[in-house]
Design an enzyme around this catalytic site. Structure first.
Site, PDB file in Angstrom:
ATOM      1  N   GLU A 149      29.813  53.112  -7.026  1.00 16.18           N
ATOM      2  CA  GLU A 149      31.482  53.282  -6.748  1.00 16.18           C
ATOM      3  C   GLU A 149      32.371  52.726  -6.965  1.00 16.18           C
ATOM      4  O   GLU A 149      33.491  52.488  -6.585  1.00 16.18           O
ATOM      5  CB  GLU A 149      31.190  53.909  -5.619  1.00 16.18           C
ATOM      6  CG  GLU A 149      30.870  53.148  -4.720  1.00 16.18           C
ATOM      7  CD  GLU A 149      31.102  53.195  -2.569  1.00 16.18           C
ATOM      8  OE1 GLU A 149      31.670  53.295  -2.160  1.00 16.18           O
ATOM      9  OE2 GLU A 149      29.706  53.250  -2.625  1.00 16.18           O
ATOM     10  N   CYS A 195      27.750  55.779  -1.193  1.00 17.46           N
ATOM     11  CA  CYS A 195      26.238  55.096  -1.300  1.00 17.46           C
ATOM     12  C   CYS A 195      25.292  56.249  -1.500  1.00 17.46           C
ATOM     13  O   CYS A 195      24.316  56.226  -2.279  1.00 17.46           O
ATOM     14  CB  CYS A 195      26.233  54.676  -0.447  1.00 17.46           C
ATOM     15  SG  CYS A 195      27.154  53.827   0.134  1.00 17.46           S
ATOM     16  N   HIS A 246      19.548  54.373   4.179  1.00 12.31           N
ATOM     17  CA  HIS A 246      21.292  53.703   3.705  1.00 12.31           C
ATOM     18  C   HIS A 246      20.895  52.002   4.144  1.00 12.31           C
ATOM     19  O   HIS A 246      21.234  52.563   5.737  1.00 12.31           O
ATOM     20  CB  HIS A 246      21.941  54.600   3.681  1.00 12.31           C
ATOM     21  CG  HIS A 246      23.060  53.744   3.261  1.00 12.31           C
ATOM     22  ND1 HIS A 246      23.887  52.984   1.567  1.00 12.31           N
ATOM     23  CD2 HIS A 246      24.499  53.531   4.254  1.00 12.31           C
ATOM     24  CE1 HIS A 246      24.328  52.489   2.122  1.00 12.31           C
ATOM     25  NE2 HIS A 246      25.394  52.758   2.824  1.00 12.31           N
TER      26      HIS A 246
END
Ligand code: HMG
Length: 402
Positions: free
Chosen positions: A80, A112, A234
């Site tokens: 990104e 993500c 994450h």
């Protein structure tokens, strides 16, 4: 059914870092807020001659050691913080790594979670064509405004995975739980170099997406919380994983989940910071490479979250012989051999801008891996392969356009 999973992994982090106690003092914050409150000690900072392409190529070079490149059919590059609106970062890497011309190469984006979307597509593709392999690269520079609440949660890094029907490290389970909702918790319009974020809201949405994707995973797999031995989340910062793990345990009726279920997965991130698409998989590498216990046969639950938002919960089994497939000690060496930046040096890197007028520009040489951005000419990015760790002790300068 064909067993599909991760055959090899490669990791790359920039050679510079900021100590978060230094940053806290410079920003007038209590260092304990960053170190204990966010659970971060250092954040990786790329120099002006590194970007997602060079970091990704370095990670992929590691992942491809000993892999038959002629069987790499597809290269998916998740990021990104890409360098071009049209040309995929994957194509530059394809060239730098001399991959076969038949290898399709493209970029994937959903914050993500783009790397996890790539992994899910790769498993489906390999199940259909077990003679082929897919190379996934996740590479990002997490960047917020200077002197903002997001600043201590920056970082940078890249991860590469070879997905195949000959997995040596982790065999992926076929069940996936997913969740998508249109929310504005974190975003970056095309005209900004820094992400915008509603920080507290982003944490709430992360936890909601965890609940919802877990529910679907549990319903489809029939597994309970206890069926996963370890968990990787994450990692925008390590305290987020602790919150997430407590949350998931609680909705499953467990009050005090053992810390060791996540501890080893947090070690690299505490030193690197957020690396967006790479962050979950750097957590997985951290678990596999630093765990004190043998993980063979253990099931790892993985939660991927991408703001905006899309999330996925999935799992995999650690395979016998995995320890020979991962490179124990290599990442720790990389982390220990970084150069500490003063806050002035970090800000000089942060504020450095490449020319936008098409003029020829030669990028000053800093410490990088094997690949670096040599410069620009006529709006074209020029990459080069070079010996690693040149100018190891060189002072850091702001780089002026020539
Ligand atoms: P903040 O408002 O500056 O910090 O921003 P805070 O006041 O919430 O404090 C943080 C923690 O430190 C708190 O702990 C405090 O109590 C503690 P908690 O209550 O949450 O357990 N604290 C202290 N502890 C010890 N001693 C002290 C002290 N002072 C405070 N003296 C925030 C924090 C994370 C919101 C900010 O850094 C931010 O906006 N970061 C970016 C957004 C983010 O990382 N969101 C995470 C979820 S969204 C996500 O993961 C997606 C993402 O990766 C993007 C993508 O998908 O592409 C970001």
């Amino acid at each position: 059914m064909t067993q599909v999973g991760i055959e090899s992994i490669g990791l790359y982090v920039p050679r510079y870092y900021v100590d978060l106690e230094d940053l806290a003092r410079a920003r007038g914050e209590d260092p304990r807020k960053y170190v204990a409150g966010l659970g971060q000690e250092r954040m990786g900072v790329p120099p002006p001659d590194e970007d997602v392409v060079t970091m990704g190529a370095n990670a992929a070079g590691e992942a491809l050691r000993g892999v038959d490149r002629s069987r790499i059919d597809t290269l998916m590059f998740a990021t990104e913080s890409g360098v071009d609106q049209s040309k995929a970062a994957a194509i530059y890497v394809h060239h730098l790594l001399d991959l076969p011309a038949h290898c399709k190469s493209f970029e994937i984006k959903q914050a993500c979670c783009g790397s996890t979307a790539a992994l899910q597509m790769a498993t489906a593709f390999v199940a259909q064509r077990p003679d082929r392999k897919v190379l996934i690269i996740a590479s990002d520079v997490a960047r917020y405004g200077l002197v903002t609440a997001g600043e201590p949660t920056q970082g940078a890094g890249a991860m590469a995975l070879v997905v195949s029907a000959q997995p040596r490290i982790v065999a992926l389970d076929p069940e996936w739980g997913s969740y998508t909702e249109d929310v504005m918790d974190f975003w970056r319009p095309n005209y900004l170099d820094e992400a915008l974020v509603d920080g507290k809201y982003s944490i709430k949405v992360y936890l909601k997406a965890l609940t919802e994707s877990w529910k679907q995973y549990a319903a489809e797999s029939g597994r309970t919380f206890a069926d996963q031995d370890r968990y990787c989340y994450h990692l925008p910062f390590t305290r987020m994983a602790e919150k997430a793990h407590r949350h998931l345990a609680k909705i499953n009726g467990v009050d005090h989940p053992p810390a060791e279920q996540i501890e080893a997965s947090l070690r690299y991130n505490r030193q690197i910071g957020n690396s967006y698409t790479a962050s979950l998989y750097i957590g997985l590498a951290s678990l596999l490479e630093t765990s004190e216990t043998d993980l063979t046969g253990q099931r790892v639950g993985l939660f991927s979250y991408g703001s905006g938002c899309m999330a996925a919960f999935f799992s995999g089994l650690v395979l016998p012989g995995y320890a020979q497939g991962v490179q124990r000690g290599r990442a720790e060496d990389m982390l220990h051999n970084r150069q500490r930046l003063t806050i002035d040096e970090y800000e000089a890197f942060y504020l450095h801008e490449l020319p936008e007028d098409g003029s020829r520009y030669v990028t000053e040489t800093h410490r990088t891996g094997r690949y670096r951005l040599a410069g620009l000419d006529a709006h074209k990015r020029l990459y080069e392969s070079c010996a690693p760790n040149r100018q190891a002790d060189a002072p850091v300068h702001a780089v002026a356009a020539t």
